[in-house]
Design an enzyme around this catalytic site. Structure first.
Site, PDB file in Angstrom:
ATOM      1  N   GLU A 286       0.886  -1.174   0.000  1.00  0.00           N
ATOM      2  CA  GLU A 286       0.000   0.000   0.000  1.00  0.00           C
ATOM      3  C   GLU A 286       0.917   1.214   0.000  1.00  0.00           C
ATOM      4  O   GLU A 286       1.755   1.361   0.886  1.00  0.00           O
ATOM      5  CB  GLU A 286      -0.870   0.037   1.253  1.00  0.00           C
ATOM      6  CG  GLU A 286      -1.289  -1.329   1.724  1.00  0.00           C
ATOM      7  CD  GLU A 286      -2.768  -1.562   1.654  1.00  0.00           C
ATOM      8  OE1 GLU A 286      -3.479  -0.658   1.191  1.00  0.00           O
ATOM      9  OE2 GLU A 286      -3.186  -2.643   2.046  1.00  0.00           O
ATOM     10  N   CYS A 320      -2.386   9.229   3.901  1.00  0.00           N
ATOM     11  CA  CYS A 320      -2.242   8.858   2.491  1.00  0.00           C
ATOM     12  C   CYS A 320      -3.498   9.247   1.732  1.00  0.00           C
ATOM     13  O   CYS A 320      -3.470   9.473   0.538  1.00  0.00           O
ATOM     14  CB  CYS A 320      -1.979   7.371   2.368  1.00  0.00           C
ATOM     15  SG  CYS A 320      -3.156   6.423   3.300  1.00  0.00           S
TER      16      CYS A 320
HETATM   17  P1  NAD Z   1       8.491   4.971   4.063  1.00  0.00           P
HETATM   18  O1  NAD Z   1       8.337   4.272   2.764  1.00  0.00           O
HETATM   19  O2  NAD Z   1       9.584   5.935   4.202  1.00  0.00           O
HETATM   20  O3  NAD Z   1       8.688   3.887   5.242  1.00  0.00           O
HETATM   21  C1  NAD Z   1       7.748   2.861   5.457  1.00  0.00           C
HETATM   22  C2  NAD Z   1       8.457   1.692   6.110  1.00  0.00           C
HETATM   23  O4  NAD Z   1       9.391   1.136   5.183  1.00  0.00           O
HETATM   24  C3  NAD Z   1       9.258   2.062   7.347  1.00  0.00           C
HETATM   25  O5  NAD Z   1       9.093   1.069   8.335  1.00  0.00           O
HETATM   26  C4  NAD Z   1      10.682   2.071   6.824  1.00  0.00           C
HETATM   27  O6  NAD Z   1      11.640   1.815   7.816  1.00  0.00           O
HETATM   28  C5  NAD Z   1      10.622   0.937   5.826  1.00  0.00           C
HETATM   29  N1  NAD Z   1      11.706   0.936   4.839  1.00  0.00           N
HETATM   30  C6  NAD Z   1      12.419   1.979   4.373  1.00  0.00           C
HETATM   31  N2  NAD Z   1      13.336   1.548   3.481  1.00  0.00           N
HETATM   32  C7  NAD Z   1      13.193   0.209   3.382  1.00  0.00           C
HETATM   33  C8  NAD Z   1      13.842  -0.793   2.619  1.00  0.00           C
HETATM   34  N3  NAD Z   1      14.833  -0.516   1.774  1.00  0.00           N
HETATM   35  N4  NAD Z   1      13.435  -2.074   2.751  1.00  0.00           N
HETATM   36  C9  NAD Z   1      12.403  -2.389   3.586  1.00  0.00           C
HETATM   37  N5  NAD Z   1      11.764  -1.475   4.348  1.00  0.00           N
HETATM   38  C10 NAD Z   1      12.156  -0.189   4.236  1.00  0.00           C
HETATM   39  O7  NAD Z   1       7.062   5.630   4.375  1.00  0.00           O
HETATM   40  P2  NAD Z   1       6.660   6.556   5.601  1.00  0.00           P
HETATM   41  O8  NAD Z   1       7.308   7.885   5.433  1.00  0.00           O
HETATM   42  O9  NAD Z   1       6.854   5.813   6.872  1.00  0.00           O
HETATM   43  O10 NAD Z   1       5.082   6.683   5.399  1.00  0.00           O
HETATM   44  C11 NAD Z   1       4.486   7.652   4.579  1.00  0.00           C
HETATM   45  C12 NAD Z   1       4.094   7.060   3.243  1.00  0.00           C
HETATM   46  O11 NAD Z   1       3.204   5.971   3.454  1.00  0.00           O
HETATM   47  C13 NAD Z   1       3.346   8.028   2.357  1.00  0.00           C
HETATM   48  O12 NAD Z   1       3.814   7.882   1.040  1.00  0.00           O
HETATM   49  C14 NAD Z   1       1.893   7.565   2.467  1.00  0.00           C
HETATM   50  O13 NAD Z   1       1.091   7.914   1.373  1.00  0.00           O
HETATM   51  C15 NAD Z   1       2.073   6.105   2.593  1.00  0.00           C
HETATM   52  N6  NAD Z   1       0.903   5.460   3.196  1.00  0.00           N
HETATM   53  C16 NAD Z   1       0.062   4.736   2.388  1.00  0.00           C
HETATM   54  C17 NAD Z   1      -1.073   4.158   2.926  1.00  0.00           C
HETATM   55  C18 NAD Z   1      -2.002   3.344   2.072  1.00  0.00           C
HETATM   56  O14 NAD Z   1      -2.875   2.682   2.623  1.00  0.00           O
HETATM   57  N7  NAD Z   1      -1.864   3.341   0.760  1.00  0.00           N
HETATM   58  C19 NAD Z   1      -1.357   4.325   4.278  1.00  0.00           C
HETATM   59  C20 NAD Z   1      -0.479   5.055   5.071  1.00  0.00           C
HETATM   60  C21 NAD Z   1       0.660   5.619   4.514  1.00  0.00           C
END
Ligand code: NAD
Length: 517
Positions: A286, A320
């Protein structure tokens, strides 16, 4: 037998009793701040060399807690433990597994104000936003418990003479759950619960910004006595722990919510089959959005302005589902813009512990990114009608006030990139058809809303507004579990629907069993 699922109700925070409860919870949690949270490996607490210090974004000097980080060796060990635990957990009945979630929900419900207070302090959510996050976590636990029993039951097949046929849904194996900071309880708990209630074992890697609320949730999982190894929490860097998990040949599926770039990276990584891996990993992803509210020429403009302001600036635009584009028909553009500016300028920005409308944005990186959009890109691509230049060093917390750019071009960066802050771009369209094409003119497809009184336009928008969650004459945020199952199209994700009736199927595989007799 479980009762019919119902969404957790919200209190009315204009009343003194909920206000009092929230203040008491905040005082209680304030007395718990600053503790250290070791990594747990095989039930033992380990203080590793690396820590993540979680701070209050509204008061960065206030430490919420310090979570020790796992490393890739610990991730590997956790996968082995989970693999071992899968052998017995996968054989536990769906009813028994569901019972664990219902107990976890009951504990969280008893502590709902306390959990909300942790969210207020760790993620800068005001009272209602924090409460809604906790309520949604409870909803996921309750709803997935009931859903697991349904998926675990009998499934019809077409009868064949002389044969007994059935379809059973089996768990997949060991899953990695990787969660974001913006719904640090609901999304983290929801994905973890979905994975384990279907008979999988799971390793949860929460966002670096919000590890403490994840520890609080795992305290509940300990309290309900989940068998060892069924659910393990590993805090730490995405690039280290996340990478180790998504690349492991023993991981069967990855359930991720977060940004588009990380989601795409995980998708590519999970698609590779490393030596020793016996399956194709499943990815449930997501991702981000660039969500629009489109207002037609005959819409109720007060209702539209209310919806836009709530969806654009609730939790500082860090949902999001947040509205980051307002597409307005030229016939009502100026009047609507005035109404939106007037309502948005009444919002308060400040400490969410004092229940300001908007708290701080999550961290300095996020503040700096939003600052670039506001001070540099925004002023070159639009006409700023609300908000001001942000200083390089914010005094106190990472506060950004509601900012609106008018006369933005649909293909500009302001209108295409996910900013993830309280920044709204307003775009003019000259017809319904043009508005609809602007709506669909990004790489995303998460949420959207259409305000109109034109039946033909409403029906066409229901068909052609290409988003996973579409709303007519209401805001595009605030989806409820099993009321509006949630998840987007295109680069917003893998088209899954969290909190929906097909969601648990993503954590299962169907086995067709036939006996001739
Ligand atoms: P992010 O992608 O920076 O981080 C999300 C998670 O991924 C964290 O736990 C992070 O540590 C991990 N991560 C980072 N690099 C990684 C890698 N190389 N391998 C595996 N895991 C890794 O996102 P964020 O800043 O925490 O959240 C905000 C984003 O989430 C926004 O883009 C928002 O739109 C999205 N979001 C989407 C939904 C949905 O339902 N579509 C819901 C909530 C948030």
């Amino acid at each position: 037998m479980l009762s019919v699922f119902e969404n957790e109700p919200y209190p009315d925070f204009s009343q003194s009793v909920p206000q009092q409860k929230m203040r008491e919870a905040l005082a209680f949690v304030s007395g718990q701040l600053g503790k250290e949270y070791p990594v747990k490996v095989e039930g033992r607490e380990v203080e590793t060399g690396k820590k993540v210090v979680s701070i209050n974004p509204s008061r960065p000097e206030q430490i919420i807690g310090t979570a020790y980080s796992a490393d890739s060796n610990m991730a590997e060990r956790a996968v082995e433990i989970a693999t071992e635990a899968f052998g017995s957990w996968s054989l536990v009945s769906a009813e028994e597994r569901a019972g664990y979630l219902v107990k976890a929900a009951a504990i969280m419900r008893r502590r709902i104000y306390e959990f909300s207070a942790w969210l207020t302090l760790e993620s800068s959510k005001n009272w209602l936003e924090a409460y809604a996050d906790t309520a949604e976590a409870i909803d996921f636990l309750e709803f997935y418990a009931r859903e697991a029993i349904r998926w675990g039951g009998a499934h019809p097949t077409t009868p064949a003479v002389g044969e007994e046929n059935e379809v059973r849904y089996l768990p997949l194996g060991v899953g990695a759950v990787i969660s974001p900071w913006n719904f640090p309880l609901a999304i983290m708990a929801g994905m973890t619960a979905a994975a384990l209630v279907t008979g999988n074992t799971v390793i949860t890697k929460p966002a670096e910004q919000t590890p403490i609320i994840a520890h609080k949730f795992f305290e509940i999982l300990e309290e309900i006595n989940l068998p060892p190894g069924v659910a393990q929490l590993l805090c730490g860097d995405g690039e280290i722990v996340g990478e180790a998990l998504t690349g492991s040949p023993k991981i069967r599926f990855v359930c991720f919510t977060g940004s588009r770039d990380v989601g795409i990276h995980i998708y590519e990584r999970a698609a590779k089959v490393p030596p020793g891996q016996k399956w194709l990993k499943r990815s449930i992803l997501e991702m981000g959005g660039k969500d629009a509210i489109f207002v037609d020429e005959d819409a109720d403009l007060d209702a539209a302005a209310d919806g836009v302001v709530a969806a654009a600036f609730g939790f500082g635009g860090q949902k999001c589902s947040a509205c980051s584009r307002l597409i307005a028909h030229t016939a009502i553009y100026d009047v609507l813009l005035e109404k939106v500016i007037s309502k948005a300028s009444k919002l308060t920005v400040g400490d969410p512990a004092e229940n300001a409308s908007l708290g701080a944005v999550i961290d300095l990186d996020s503040y700096a990114k939003i600052r670039t959009y506001v001070n540099t890109i925004g002023v070159s691509e639009g006409r700023r009608v609300l908000g001001e230049d942000l200083p390089e060093t914010p005094s106190g917390g990472y506060f950004v006030s509601p900012t609106i750019f008018a006369d933005v071009q649909p293909d500009s960066r302001l209108a295409q990139k996910e900013i993830f802050g309280p920044v709204l771009s307003v775009i003019r369209c000259v017809s319904f058809e043009e508005g609809l094409s602007i709506v669909n003119g990004t790489d995303y497809g998460l949420t959207g809303a259409f305000f109109s009184n034109n039946r033909a336009h409403i029906e066409k928008a229901k068909r052609e507004f290409h988003v996973g969650n579409f709303y007519v004459n209401r805001k595009c945020t605030g989806a409820l579990v099993d009321v509006q199952p949630f998840g987007g199209f295109n680069l917003s994700g893998t088209d899954s629907k969290a909190g929906g009736r097909d969601y648990l199927g993503l954590f299962l595989q169907a086995k067709s069993v036939c006996e001739r007799w």
